[in-house]
Scaffold this motif. Structure first.
Motif, PDB file in Angstrom:
ATOM      1  N   HIS A  86     -20.000  14.892  10.526  1.00  0.00           N
ATOM      2  CA  HIS A  86     -19.174  14.280  11.566  1.00  0.00           C
ATOM      3  C   HIS A  86     -18.152  15.273  12.109  1.00  0.00           C
ATOM      4  CE1 HIS A  86     -19.900   9.824  10.217  1.00  0.00           C
ATOM      5  NE2 HIS A  86     -20.992  10.437  10.624  1.00  0.00           N
ATOM      6  N   THR A  87     -17.576  16.072  11.223  1.00  0.00           N
ATOM      7  CA  THR A  87     -16.589  17.056  11.663  1.00  0.00           C
ATOM      8  C   THR A  87     -17.230  18.104  12.557  1.00  0.00           C
ATOM      9  OG1 THR A  87     -15.429  16.734   9.564  1.00  0.00           O
ATOM     10  CG2 THR A  87     -14.760  18.614  10.889  1.00  0.00           C
ATOM     11  N   ASN A  88     -18.379  18.597  12.155  1.00  0.00           N
ATOM     12  CA  ASN A  88     -19.092  19.579  12.976  1.00  0.00           C
ATOM     13  C   ASN A  88     -19.463  19.014  14.340  1.00  0.00           C
ATOM     14  OD1 ASN A  88     -19.720  22.291  11.684  1.00  0.00           O
ATOM     15  ND2 ASN A  88     -20.228  20.931   9.996  1.00  0.00           N
ATOM     16  N   LEU A  89     -19.900  17.762  14.367  1.00  0.00           N
ATOM     17  CA  LEU A  89     -20.256  17.130  15.639  1.00  0.00           C
ATOM     18  C   LEU A  89     -19.035  17.041  16.550  1.00  0.00           C
ATOM     19  CD1 LEU A  89     -22.139  15.528  17.527  1.00  0.00           C
ATOM     20  CD2 LEU A  89     -21.513  13.462  16.229  1.00  0.00           C
ATOM     21  N   ALA A  90     -17.917  16.592  16.002  1.00  0.00           N
ATOM     22  CA  ALA A  90     -16.705  16.466  16.816  1.00  0.00           C
ATOM     23  C   ALA A  90     -16.300  17.812  17.402  1.00  0.00           C
ATOM     24  CB  ALA A  90     -15.570  15.885  15.974  1.00  0.00           C
ATOM     25  N   ILE A  91     -16.283  18.851  16.585  1.00  0.00           N
ATOM     26  CA  ILE A  91     -15.871  20.171  17.071  1.00  0.00           C
ATOM     27  C   ILE A  91     -16.829  20.662  18.148  1.00  0.00           C
ATOM     28  CG2 ILE A  91     -15.518  22.577  16.416  1.00  0.00           C
ATOM     29  CD1 ILE A  91     -14.699  21.534  13.619  1.00  0.00           C
ATOM     30  N   ARG A  92     -18.123  20.442  17.937  1.00  0.00           N
ATOM     31  CA  ARG A  92     -19.103  20.872  18.935  1.00  0.00           C
ATOM     32  C   ARG A  92     -18.856  20.202  20.282  1.00  0.00           C
ATOM     33  NH1 ARG A  92     -24.087  18.741  20.188  1.00  0.00           N
ATOM     34  NH2 ARG A  92     -24.227  17.497  18.271  1.00  0.00           N
ATOM     35  N   LEU A  93     -18.363  18.970  20.246  1.00  0.00           N
ATOM     36  CA  LEU A  93     -18.092  18.228  21.482  1.00  0.00           C
ATOM     37  C   LEU A  93     -16.672  18.462  22.005  1.00  0.00           C
ATOM     38  CD1 LEU A  93     -19.826  14.820  20.587  1.00  0.00           C
ATOM     39  CD2 LEU A  93     -20.701  16.642  22.074  1.00  0.00           C
ATOM     40  N   GLY A  94     -15.915  19.329  21.343  1.00  0.00           N
ATOM     41  CA  GLY A  94     -14.556  19.622  21.780  1.00  0.00           C
ATOM     42  C   GLY A  94     -13.554  18.539  21.438  1.00  0.00           C
ATOM     43  N   ILE A  95     -13.840  17.770  20.376  1.00  0.00           N
ATOM     44  CA  ILE A  95     -12.987  16.660  19.952  1.00  0.00           C
ATOM     45  C   ILE A  95     -12.259  17.053  18.668  1.00  0.00           C
ATOM     46  CG2 ILE A  95     -12.935  14.246  19.248  1.00  0.00           C
ATOM     47  CD1 ILE A  95     -15.684  13.982  20.732  1.00  0.00           C
ATOM     48  N   ARG A  96     -10.994  16.717  18.571  1.00  0.00           N
ATOM     49  CA  ARG A  96     -10.178  17.075  17.412  1.00  0.00           C
ATOM     50  C   ARG A  96     -10.433  16.092  16.266  1.00  0.00           C
ATOM     51  NH1 ARG A  96      -8.170  17.773  22.249  1.00  0.00           N
ATOM     52  NH2 ARG A  96      -6.951  19.635  22.770  1.00  0.00           N
ATOM     53  N   PRO A  97     -10.894  16.579  15.109  1.00  0.00           N
ATOM     54  CA  PRO A  97     -11.182  15.679  13.992  1.00  0.00           C
ATOM     55  C   PRO A  97      -9.975  15.460  13.073  1.00  0.00           C
ATOM     56  CG  PRO A  97     -12.067  17.858  13.542  1.00  0.00           C
ATOM     57  CD  PRO A  97     -11.385  17.941  14.876  1.00  0.00           C
ATOM     58  N   VAL A  98      -9.702  14.205  12.769  1.00  0.00           N
ATOM     59  CA  VAL A  98      -8.730  13.839  11.741  1.00  0.00           C
ATOM     60  C   VAL A  98      -9.531  13.144  10.646  1.00  0.00           C
ATOM     61  CG1 VAL A  98      -6.745  12.387  11.175  1.00  0.00           C
ATOM     62  CG2 VAL A  98      -6.787  13.654  13.335  1.00  0.00           C
ATOM     63  N   MET A  99      -9.731  13.854   9.539  1.00  0.00           N
ATOM     64  CA  MET A  99     -10.653  13.402   8.501  1.00  0.00           C
ATOM     65  C   MET A  99      -9.889  12.928   7.270  1.00  0.00           C
ATOM     66  SD  MET A  99     -13.327  14.005  10.274  1.00  0.00           S
ATOM     67  CE  MET A  99     -14.573  13.579   9.063  1.00  0.00           C
ATOM     68  N   GLY A 100      -9.998  11.645   6.985  1.00  0.00           N
ATOM     69  CA  GLY A 100      -9.334  11.087   5.818  1.00  0.00           C
ATOM     70  C   GLY A 100     -10.308  10.890   4.680  1.00  0.00           C
ATOM     71  N   THR A 101     -11.096  11.902   4.378  1.00  0.00           N
ATOM     72  CA  THR A 101     -12.087  11.786   3.324  1.00  0.00           C
ATOM     73  C   THR A 101     -12.208  13.103   2.584  1.00  0.00           C
ATOM     74  OG1 THR A 101     -14.406  11.179   2.856  1.00  0.00           O
ATOM     75  CG2 THR A 101     -13.999  12.465   4.840  1.00  0.00           C
ATOM     76  N   THR A 102     -12.811  13.035   1.398  1.00  0.00           N
ATOM     77  CA  THR A 102     -13.048  14.229   0.607  1.00  0.00           C
ATOM     78  C   THR A 102     -14.478  14.717   0.833  1.00  0.00           C
ATOM     79  OG1 THR A 102     -13.631  12.795  -1.252  1.00  0.00           O
ATOM     80  CG2 THR A 102     -11.371  13.607  -1.151  1.00  0.00           C
ATOM     81  N   GLY A 103     -14.872  15.769   0.146  1.00  0.00           N
ATOM     82  CA  GLY A 103     -16.228  16.277   0.261  1.00  0.00           C
ATOM     83  C   GLY A 103     -16.323  17.632   0.922  1.00  0.00           C
ATOM     84  N   PHE A 104     -15.184  18.259   1.209  1.00  0.00           N
ATOM     85  CA  PHE A 104     -15.173  19.563   1.864  1.00  0.00           C
ATOM     86  C   PHE A 104     -14.905  20.657   0.829  1.00  0.00           C
ATOM     87  CE2 PHE A 104     -13.960  16.504   5.109  1.00  0.00           C
ATOM     88  CZ  PHE A 104     -14.645  16.934   6.238  1.00  0.00           C
ATOM     89  N   THR A 105     -15.792  21.626   0.752  1.00  0.00           N
ATOM     90  CA  THR A 105     -15.560  22.781  -0.113  1.00  0.00           C
ATOM     91  C   THR A 105     -14.614  23.746   0.592  1.00  0.00           C
ATOM     92  OG1 THR A 105     -17.405  24.045   0.811  1.00  0.00           O
ATOM     93  CG2 THR A 105     -17.885  22.563  -1.049  1.00  0.00           C
ATOM     94  N   PRO A 106     -13.963  24.650  -0.150  1.00  0.00           N
ATOM     95  CA  PRO A 106     -13.125  25.663   0.507  1.00  0.00           C
ATOM     96  C   PRO A 106     -13.896  26.475   1.545  1.00  0.00           C
ATOM     97  CG  PRO A 106     -12.679  25.620  -1.838  1.00  0.00           C
ATOM     98  CD  PRO A 106     -13.857  24.715  -1.621  1.00  0.00           C
ATOM     99  N   ASN A 120     -10.544  26.251  20.389  1.00  0.00           N
ATOM    100  CA  ASN A 120      -9.133  26.059  20.738  1.00  0.00           C
ATOM    101  C   ASN A 120      -8.707  24.601  20.584  1.00  0.00           C
ATOM    102  OD1 ASN A 120      -6.588  27.015  21.513  1.00  0.00           O
ATOM    103  ND2 ASN A 120      -6.942  26.478  23.660  1.00  0.00           N
ATOM    104  N   ILE A 121      -9.118  24.003  19.460  1.00  0.00           N
ATOM    105  CA  ILE A 121      -8.701  22.634  19.157  1.00  0.00           C
ATOM    106  C   ILE A 121      -8.167  22.581  17.732  1.00  0.00           C
ATOM    107  CG2 ILE A 121     -10.299  21.523  20.760  1.00  0.00           C
ATOM    108  CD1 ILE A 121     -12.139  20.957  18.391  1.00  0.00           C
ATOM    109  N   GLY A 122      -7.340  21.572  17.467  1.00  0.00           N
ATOM    110  CA  GLY A 122      -6.803  21.375  16.134  1.00  0.00           C
ATOM    111  C   GLY A 122      -7.620  20.370  15.348  1.00  0.00           C
ATOM    112  N   GLY A 123      -7.520  20.446  14.038  1.00  0.00           N
ATOM    113  CA  GLY A 123      -8.187  19.496  13.164  1.00  0.00           C
ATOM    114  C   GLY A 123      -7.418  19.334  11.879  1.00  0.00           C
ATOM    115  N   LEU A 124      -7.657  18.222  11.182  1.00  0.00           N
ATOM    116  CA  LEU A 124      -6.969  17.947   9.927  1.00  0.00           C
ATOM    117  C   LEU A 124      -7.935  17.322   8.937  1.00  0.00           C
ATOM    118  CD1 LEU A 124      -4.360  17.627   8.154  1.00  0.00           C
ATOM    119  CD2 LEU A 124      -4.123  15.353   9.186  1.00  0.00           C
ATOM    120  N   ILE A 125      -7.932  17.836   7.716  1.00  0.00           N
ATOM    121  CA  ILE A 125      -8.614  17.216   6.581  1.00  0.00           C
ATOM    122  C   ILE A 125      -7.527  16.834   5.590  1.00  0.00           C
ATOM    123  CG2 ILE A 125     -10.215  17.568   4.674  1.00  0.00           C
ATOM    124  CD1 ILE A 125     -11.587  19.699   6.473  1.00  0.00           C
TER     125      ILE A 125
END
Length: 267
Positions: A86-106, A120-125
């Motif tokens: 979902h995060t990759n899809l949002a970034i590809r579409l130029g949408i800023r992701p705010v992700m309130g979930t786990t599952g991301f490796t460093p 040139n967009i912001g995001g938050l995990i």
């Protein structure tokens, strides 16, 4: 007058998703433009959460919903199995992701940071959006400089999938930034029941409790000869996370790159 921030809620029919929908509908500087759920029909999102109809119907196709509604931000509390895609899809579409979930490796976070900066967009995990929980983490990290012998105990309901919680892991990471690894306890200790001492992290232990009826609590227990310090935070309702979600939606509009941890938004 600046235009409202256009927000899409992923997992909108879930318990956290419903709270996010209500929050976005109440905020004067935000506009709810889409809601996505694989398990819900085309219900009006306002009606779904017990508010006035808002004219936005639930969608089951995330890519179609985002392409057609063109939000500025997505808020996603779905789960670790879909978080990265979902995060990759949002970034590809130029949408800023705010992700309130786990599952991301460093490694995944580093790659997403690179992709955000290229777009040139912001995001938050963020493992936790509760301002009280963030303060608990900060206080624990500060205290660990003086009380390096510690253990973390986190409590959640019995349907939570991951253990330890993202909040416990983030707390451990913050503590480890300021505390050198030391081996705690008796060097000859032996578990007579496997796992009874909890998970090992940088010299200390993390314990995960999973029981029905519990929402979300965490305590960091620290001790030195003759004294003990306990730093604890209790969440009783999902509404506790919503002020943080609103802050995050506004903040991701102001920078470029992927940030890990809501604590970066708290002065």
């Amino acid at each position: 007058m600046e235009r409202s921030i256009r927000v899409a809620v992923i997992g909108a029919s879930g318990r956290m998703g419903r709270e996010v929908v209500k929050t976005v509908l109440r905020e004067s500087d935000m506009e709810l433009v889409a809601g996505v759920s694989r398990s819900s029909g085309p219900i009006d999102l306002g009606k779904m959460v017990g508010m006035d109809e808002c004219g936005v119907l639930m969608s089951t196709d995330i890519e179609q919903a985002l392409t057609e509604s063109r939000p500025d931000v997505i808020v996603d509390f779905t789960g670790p199995q879909t978080a990265v895609s979902h995060t990759n899809l949002a970034i590809r579409l130029g949408i800023r992701p705010v992700m309130g979930t786990t599952g991301f490796t460093p490694q995944a976070i580093a790659e997403l940071d690179k992709l955000c900066k290229e777009s040139n967009i912001g995001g938050l995990i963020a493992p936790n959006f509760s301002i009280g929980a963030i303060l608990m983490m900060r206080f624990a990290a500060q205290a660990s400089k003086y009380f390096p012998n510690l253990e973390i105990i986190e409590y959640h309901g019995d349907q939570k999938l991951d253990a330890p919680s993202g909040t416990a892991v983030k707390t451990a990471e913050l503590i480890s930034e300021v505390r050198e690894e030391i081996k705690q306890g008796n060097p000859k200790e032996e578990e007579t029941i496997e796992g009874s001492r909890g998970g090992y992290y940088n010299g200390f232990r993390i314990h995960s409790v999973r029981l029905p009826g519990i929402f979300a609590q965490q305590e960091v227990i620290m001790a030195e000869p003759g004294q003990a310090l306990k730093i604890r935070h209790d969440s009783y309702d999902r509404a506790a996370y919503m002020p943080g979600v609103a802050i995050a939606v506004r903040k991701v509009m102001t920078y470029s790159g992927m940030i890990y941890g809501f604590e970066h938004f708290i002065d």
